[in-house]
Design an enzyme around this catalytic site. Sequence first.
Site, PDB file in Angstrom:
ATOM      1  N   ASP A  91      -7.241  -4.430   6.771  1.00 56.41           N
ATOM      2  CA  ASP A  91      -7.562  -3.139   6.141  1.00 56.41           C
ATOM      3  C   ASP A  91      -7.727  -2.033   7.180  1.00 56.41           C
ATOM      4  O   ASP A  91      -8.815  -1.534   7.447  1.00 56.41           O
ATOM      5  CB  ASP A  91      -8.832  -3.251   5.291  1.00 56.41           C
ATOM      6  CG  ASP A  91      -8.628  -4.151   4.079  1.00 56.41           C
ATOM      7  OD1 ASP A  91      -7.473  -4.309   3.662  1.00 56.41           O
ATOM      8  OD2 ASP A  91      -9.624  -4.699   3.577  1.00 56.41           O
ATOM      9  N   ALA A 151       2.075  -9.121   5.299  1.00 54.05           N
ATOM     10  CA  ALA A 151       2.248 -10.518   4.910  1.00 54.05           C
ATOM     11  C   ALA A 151       0.913 -11.121   4.483  1.00 54.05           C
ATOM     12  O   ALA A 151      -0.134 -10.850   5.077  1.00 54.05           O
ATOM     13  CB  ALA A 151       2.850 -11.316   6.067  1.00 54.05           C
ATOM     14  N   PHE A 152       0.980 -11.944   3.455  1.00 53.45           N
ATOM     15  CA  PHE A 152      -0.212 -12.614   2.963  1.00 53.45           C
ATOM     16  C   PHE A 152      -0.605 -13.747   3.909  1.00 53.45           C
ATOM     17  O   PHE A 152       0.252 -14.434   4.477  1.00 53.45           O
ATOM     18  CB  PHE A 152       0.031 -13.163   1.562  1.00 53.45           C
ATOM     19  CG  PHE A 152      -0.718 -12.429   0.493  1.00 53.45           C
ATOM     20  CD1 PHE A 152      -1.646 -13.079  -0.294  1.00 53.45           C
ATOM     21  CD2 PHE A 152      -0.501 -11.078   0.283  1.00 53.45           C
ATOM     22  CE1 PHE A 152      -2.347 -12.403  -1.277  1.00 53.45           C
ATOM     23  CE2 PHE A 152      -1.181 -10.405  -0.702  1.00 53.45           C
ATOM     24  CZ  PHE A 152      -2.123 -11.060  -1.484  1.00 53.45           C
ATOM     25  N   LEU A 153      -1.900 -13.945   4.036  1.00 53.75           N
ATOM     26  CA  LEU A 153      -2.421 -15.079   4.794  1.00 53.75           C
ATOM     27  C   LEU A 153      -2.423 -16.325   3.903  1.00 53.75           C
ATOM     28  O   LEU A 153      -2.229 -16.227   2.684  1.00 53.75           O
ATOM     29  CB  LEU A 153      -3.831 -14.758   5.286  1.00 53.75           C
ATOM     30  CG  LEU A 153      -3.931 -13.596   6.290  1.00 53.75           C
ATOM     31  CD1 LEU A 153      -5.392 -13.305   6.622  1.00 53.75           C
ATOM     32  CD2 LEU A 153      -3.146 -13.884   7.551  1.00 53.75           C
ATOM     33  N   GLU A 157     -13.407 -10.653   8.767  1.00 61.17           N
ATOM     34  CA  GLU A 157     -13.134 -11.987   8.235  1.00 61.17           C
ATOM     35  C   GLU A 157     -12.672 -12.904   9.362  1.00 61.17           C
ATOM     36  O   GLU A 157     -12.113 -12.454  10.367  1.00 61.17           O
ATOM     37  CB  GLU A 157     -12.065 -11.929   7.139  1.00 61.17           C
ATOM     38  CG  GLU A 157     -12.488 -11.130   5.913  1.00 61.17           C
ATOM     39  CD  GLU A 157     -11.441 -11.154   4.828  1.00 61.17           C
ATOM     40  OE1 GLU A 157     -10.555 -12.047   4.887  1.00 61.17           O
ATOM     41  OE2 GLU A 157     -11.484 -10.293   3.929  1.00 61.17           O
ATOM     42  N   ASP A 173     -14.068   2.626   9.117  1.00 64.91           N
ATOM     43  CA  ASP A 173     -14.336   1.920   7.860  1.00 64.91           C
ATOM     44  C   ASP A 173     -14.398   0.405   8.065  1.00 64.91           C
ATOM     45  O   ASP A 173     -13.978  -0.357   7.189  1.00 64.91           O
ATOM     46  CB  ASP A 173     -13.242   2.266   6.843  1.00 64.91           C
ATOM     47  CG  ASP A 173     -13.604   1.823   5.443  1.00 64.91           C
ATOM     48  OD1 ASP A 173     -14.796   1.804   5.118  1.00 64.91           O
ATOM     49  OD2 ASP A 173     -12.686   1.475   4.680  1.00 64.91           O
ATOM     50  N   LYS A 189       0.858  -1.181   0.000  1.00 62.14           N
ATOM     51  CA  LYS A 189       0.000   0.000   0.000  1.00 62.14           C
ATOM     52  C   LYS A 189       0.898   1.236   0.000  1.00 62.14           C
ATOM     53  O   LYS A 189       1.653   1.453   0.948  1.00 62.14           O
ATOM     54  CB  LYS A 189      -0.924   0.002   1.221  1.00 62.14           C
ATOM     55  CG  LYS A 189      -1.890  -1.180   1.221  1.00 62.14           C
ATOM     56  CD  LYS A 189      -2.859  -1.132   2.378  1.00 62.14           C
ATOM     57  CE  LYS A 189      -3.825  -2.311   2.342  1.00 62.14           C
ATOM     58  NZ  LYS A 189      -4.804  -2.289   3.451  1.00 62.14           N
TER      59      LYS A 189
END
Length: 710
Positions: free
Chosen positions: A599, A511-513, A584, A579, A406
């Site tokens: 986010d 980091a990606f899950l 999740e 926001d 980002k």
Amino acid sequence: MCRRAPQMGCKPSSGAGTQQGSARSHPAVPRHLVPDSNTAPGPPHRRHSPPPSSCQRFWPAGLSAPGRRGKATSGAEGWGQARRLGGRVELQPARGEAEGSRAAPGAPAAAEGRAAELGGRLGSVSGAASARTHPPPNPGRSPLPRPGPRAPCPVPAPRCPHPPAPPLELPRAPCPGRRRLLPAAGAVPARGSRFPAPAMPGPRRDRPAVLLLLGALLAADVYFHLWPRARRELAAGSPGCPCRHRRPPATAAPPPRARAASALRRLFAHPLYRPAAPPGPAEPLLGAREALRYYRRKAARWNRRHKLYREELNLTSPAALLPLRPEASWLQFHLGITRDGLYPRSSPTVNRLLRDMQELTTVSADYSQDEKALLGACDCSQIVKPSGVHLKLVLRFQDFGKAMFKPMRQKREEETPEDFFYFVDFQRHNAEIAAFHLDRILDFRRVPPTVGRLINVTKEILEVTKNEILQSVFFVSPASNVCFFAKCPYMCKTEYAVCGNPHLLEGSLSAFLPSLNLAPRLSIPNPWIRSYSFDGKEEWEVNPLYCNTVREIYPYSNSNRLLNIVDMAIFDFLIGNMDRHHYEMFTNFGDDGFLLHLDNARGFGRHSHDETSILAPLSQCCIIKRTTLLRLQLLAEPEYRLSDVMRESLLQDPLAPVLTEPHLLALDRRLRLILKAVRKCIDTYGEAKVVANDTMPPEAPAPDRVKPTT
């Protein structure tokens, strides 16, 4: 017999020469030049053999010249060495000649004759050589007076068949066009010698310049490479680093960073952050064998596609295959996810993952699934969220790990204008970084590891991406900066692009899950979702008893889901995030699994304003976990002040300072508002109904017990 006699005029010897023949061929020699038979021979001198062409110039017929066979019949026929003493030539007998002179009574007369003839010949030869060497400057004028006659240059002796005799050393004159013979290195010339003292080899003139250049290169390497790397290592070192630092004076107060570091260590060493281990092993999210098999297939598929892509572009350079290492930090992070959180407390894997995301090279870049779904490229309905002006990319590293990038959209010191709606607010990269550190301090461990990094948008995004749409949105601004923007349905124009300086751009990497094929996630609307419109309002905004309606809906009726919603509301209020429209969770853990705090880029927008509507789940339901309340009360103590530990934790990030001081102080103010809302609920309904026991021990040990206070 002399080998070169015809060319040099060397007369062959007739066996043994007679004294009479030798005496008749030489005129008388002065007395002072005749060697004394009673005098011992002088010290040896250097011997320079004359050249073959000059053999007979210095040795008249009848003398025992070098190369003749046999000895002279008398001492007068064997000449000794000649040396220059006081400007005159003196002849000395060689070894063994003194005895011969005693035995021959006519030797003095013969010696005088030969010396006279030799002197005449030397004079003529020296005069001729001097005339050839130094011609007069003007034939019409009389030449200037010159010193006495000079002898020709010494040349080696001819190679004759009989043993050589000692050569005659005569005064030498410099010879044009011929290299001057010098004494051997290290030899000390005799007094009166024409050879100068050998010059000692001195340093070359270019050596100081070379040494100066090497020193400058070494200094530049130390200053620009080694020293910055050492500073980064010392700054990013763990608190337990074995490096030794200088102790400050006893009278000086410790710096603020040292105080914060000690507060952070004491916080993580507190019993609330070191609870008793559960009775059984932690339930992991993934199976190690299944995960390795899946990621190996995925890595092989990516390598094949990358090879075909390079063949289509006719790229001849060999492409390096991405290996899948079981010890990779991102893979260990995936295998370490349990029911308790995304990572264990004090996990070394998290620190290693943060370092890898900061340093590893990117090999590909692409849009995220959200942007692809909005463009109609894929069906990702479970995780799609409105993107707005937000731009995020997926970067893959050389260890096959992935991270969400980002970019920086707003400077740290800028504050969101008060007239902005929450759904059009800028999304900030530093908010993602600060949210991860705050989540770890609160011991939620529900935010993926996030770190800041300077990205070269040209080399690490444009040159490695295969997405043609992403390649088409790059351009160069009027300020010569490389910029790009997102392709989304609304508000994506060039004026909303992000630009480098000219190529480097700050950003956050999360980091990606694990893949959805391995660990499916469920995206659920937040019961306290906002209207996302200019004039509309949701039911919870107008109905103070809205929580009673929520309690009647499964799974909020008989599980920890409502308590997790309250934890998420407390976290959002501290960072100022309005926001949170969805949340999740992993389906493998069922309804009691923890919620993922993803986010968080719209947090930390306004430090001067506290949006209390974010605390609606807490104020309306009046319920909170005991462990959450105890940690909040601990962070309100001066010894563990939230702003201090947060400041120290953020200093570990490469983009420090991540937050400005007003945002850090706003954390303490908002924490007091949370505790005030909890005290109000306790006064209204009682502590037994408000404070709920969760899976962890309800109370801390007696010495460190924290009691709920106002």
